[in-house]
Design a protein around this motif. Structure first.
Motif, PDB file in Angstrom:
ATOM      1  N   SER A  85      -2.848  53.370   0.255  1.00 29.81           N
ATOM      2  CA  SER A  85      -3.909  53.430  -0.762  1.00 29.81           C
ATOM      3  C   SER A  85      -4.426  54.860  -0.952  1.00 29.81           C
ATOM      4  O   SER A  85      -4.886  55.214  -2.034  1.00 29.81           O
ATOM      5  CB  SER A  85      -5.058  52.482  -0.401  1.00 29.81           C
ATOM      6  OG  SER A  85      -5.702  52.920   0.773  1.00 29.81           O
ATOM      7  N   CYS A 109      -2.868  56.011   4.667  1.00 22.92           N
ATOM      8  CA  CYS A 109      -2.543  54.674   4.158  1.00 22.92           C
ATOM      9  C   CYS A 109      -1.953  54.801   2.766  1.00 22.92           C
ATOM     10  O   CYS A 109      -2.220  55.761   2.042  1.00 22.92           O
ATOM     11  CB  CYS A 109      -3.822  53.843   4.120  1.00 22.92           C
ATOM     12  SG  CYS A 109      -3.671  52.273   3.273  1.00 22.92           S
ATOM     13  N   GLU A 145      -5.416  48.616  12.043  1.00 24.00           N
ATOM     14  CA  GLU A 145      -5.897  48.179  10.716  1.00 24.00           C
ATOM     15  C   GLU A 145      -4.745  47.731   9.818  1.00 24.00           C
ATOM     16  O   GLU A 145      -4.808  46.648   9.228  1.00 24.00           O
ATOM     17  CB  GLU A 145      -6.747  49.289  10.091  1.00 24.00           C
ATOM     18  CG  GLU A 145      -7.608  48.816   8.925  1.00 24.00           C
ATOM     19  CD  GLU A 145      -6.981  49.044   7.556  1.00 24.00           C
ATOM     20  OE1 GLU A 145      -7.618  48.711   6.560  1.00 24.00           O
ATOM     21  OE2 GLU A 145      -5.831  49.540   7.480  1.00 24.00           O
ATOM     22  N   HIS A 180      -9.220  55.932   6.324  1.00 23.51           N
ATOM     23  CA  HIS A 180     -10.042  54.787   6.731  1.00 23.51           C
ATOM     24  C   HIS A 180      -9.431  54.067   7.938  1.00 23.51           C
ATOM     25  O   HIS A 180      -9.729  52.917   8.179  1.00 23.51           O
ATOM     26  CB  HIS A 180     -10.224  53.826   5.546  1.00 23.51           C
ATOM     27  CG  HIS A 180      -8.927  53.357   4.957  1.00 23.51           C
ATOM     28  ND1 HIS A 180      -8.371  53.933   3.838  1.00 23.51           N
ATOM     29  CD2 HIS A 180      -8.074  52.400   5.354  1.00 23.51           C
ATOM     30  CE1 HIS A 180      -7.224  53.341   3.573  1.00 23.51           C
ATOM     31  NE2 HIS A 180      -7.005  52.408   4.479  1.00 23.51           N
ATOM     32  N   GLU A 181      -8.564  54.765   8.658  1.00 29.15           N
ATOM     33  CA  GLU A 181      -7.960  54.137   9.839  1.00 29.15           C
ATOM     34  C   GLU A 181      -8.193  55.025  11.059  1.00 29.15           C
ATOM     35  O   GLU A 181      -7.257  55.385  11.771  1.00 29.15           O
ATOM     36  CB  GLU A 181      -6.456  53.941   9.594  1.00 29.15           C
ATOM     37  CG  GLU A 181      -6.154  53.054   8.384  1.00 29.15           C
ATOM     38  CD  GLU A 181      -4.678  53.104   7.952  1.00 29.15           C
ATOM     39  OE1 GLU A 181      -3.887  53.850   8.566  1.00 29.15           O
ATOM     40  OE2 GLU A 181      -4.342  52.383   6.998  1.00 29.15           O
TER      41      GLU A 181
HETATM   42 ZN   LIG Z   1      -5.264  51.070   4.607  1.00 25.12          ZN
END
Ligand SMILES: [Zn+2]
Ligand SMILES: [Zn+2]
Length: 340
Positions: free
Chosen positions: A39, A37, A144, A56-57
């Motif tokens: 981030s 991501c 997500e 986180h995905e």
């Molecule tokens: Zn993300």
């Protein structure tokens, strides 16, 4: 098990750690793919947590069930949301799930760039979703990011017939261009500095594109909108220059959605005179709730949001550093996924 541990942008190490043990209500998921991501690439964010297993995905197979878990069996293909709200706090009751203190806790351990993740009971309860047969793991990593864009569209006040300008034609920009069409935009224009991304934007929902390096965005936009400017500008990069450009290019009465963050302390100078007398509205959005992930999955499974072709690169756990370097260049890549 193997994990990719982040110590810094140029220092991501393949390490061995014990596979997580699960407790009551928890689930162990074997990660088959995990999106990288934007981030993860923000050093102010990642460095503050280092050393850390990012990602986180994640999507993958249910591997083990803790006692009392219902609705899942080992081997099920699932999407795991790392964040879930409590539904009862002040913020949740107002629909601001991403401000909920429970939501801000990370529900997966150690992180998606690992062979296995432990999913906390409350996440299992509220936001682990079965993947439909036709949806591959790579595409499923886009659930997500799509959900985050859906939340942005819901918050930004888009109306049917709006003329939408999207600044930044990375994967978020392309998701926004598709969603804008679904929401009834009459015109979607995307702008970027990279020709490849503009070509992709035309394939993924944009009616027109402007190369901000070669063309003057303002002239092009005014021409395309009959002089009115954009009713809605979606600013995907976390860049002050892009945000200011977004404010400038929004027409009278227009909304500007800020999607990419700035580091803590980052400020945005705003010409309030123009903002007020033009009745422009600045809107922000952060992350997504369990309502958005379900909507995202529905739209993706029915191909209303097209994800095939958005994943352009895959890397193994031992190549996360390379993957990050490639994604950070933001040139001829869209979604980059790690496939443990
Ligand atoms: Zn993300
Ligand atoms: Zn809450």
């Amino acid at each position: 098990m193997r994990v990719a541990k982040y110590y810094g942008r140029d220092d991501v190490r393949l390490e061995q750690i014990p596979a997580p043990e699960i407790g009551p209500g928890e689930v162990l998921v074997q990660v088959k793919a995990c999106g990288l991501c934007g981030s993860d690439l923000m050093e102010w964010y990642a460095d503050s947590k280092a050393p850390v297993v990012l990602g986180h995905e994640p999507v993958g197979f249910v591997s083990q069930l803790g006692s009392g878990v219902q609705g899942f069996t080992p081997g099920d293909r699932v999407f795991v949301h790392h964040h879930v709200p409590c539904f009862v706090c002040h913020y949740c009751r107002r629909g601001n799930y991403s401000s909920c203190p429970t939501f801000r806790e990370n529900g997966i351990y150690p992180g998606g760039f690992a062979e296995y993740v432990r999913v906390r009971a409350i996440n299992v309860q509220w936001d682990v979703l079965h993947l439909p047969d036709g949806l591959g793991f790579e595409e499923a990593t886009l659930i997500e990011p799509t959900a985050c864009a859906i939340r942005g569209v819901k918050r930004c006040g888009m109306q049917i017939g709006d003329k939408v300008l999207i600044i930044g034609a990375g994967v978020s920009g392309l998701l926004f261009s598709q969603l804008s069409r679904l929401w009834g935009a009459s015109l979607v224009i995307a702008t970027d500095l990279v020709e490849y991304r503009l070509r992709m934007a035309l394939e993924f929902g944009a009616d027109a594109v402007v190369n901000a390096k070669a063309q003057d965005c303002e002239t092009q936009l005014l021409e395309a909108t009959g002089g009115a400017g954009a009713d809605l500008v979606i600013v995907t990069p976390g860049s002050v220059a892009a945000m200011q450009q977004g404010l400038r290019l929004a027409g009278k009465g227009g909304n500007v959605l800020i999607y990419g963050p700035l580091p803590p302390g980052g400020t945005l100078p705003v010409e309030v005179h123009d903002l007020l007398f033009s009745e422009k509205t600045l809107v922000t959005t952060y992350s997504c709730g369990p309502d958005d992930t379900r909507t995202a999955l529905d739209l993706i499974r029915r191909d209303r949001v097209r994800t095939k072709g958005l994943v352009t690169h895959r890397f193994g756990l031992d190549e996360v550093e390379r993957a990050m370097r490639l994604a950070a260049q933001a040139t001829e890549s869209l979604k980059v996924v790690i496939t443990p």
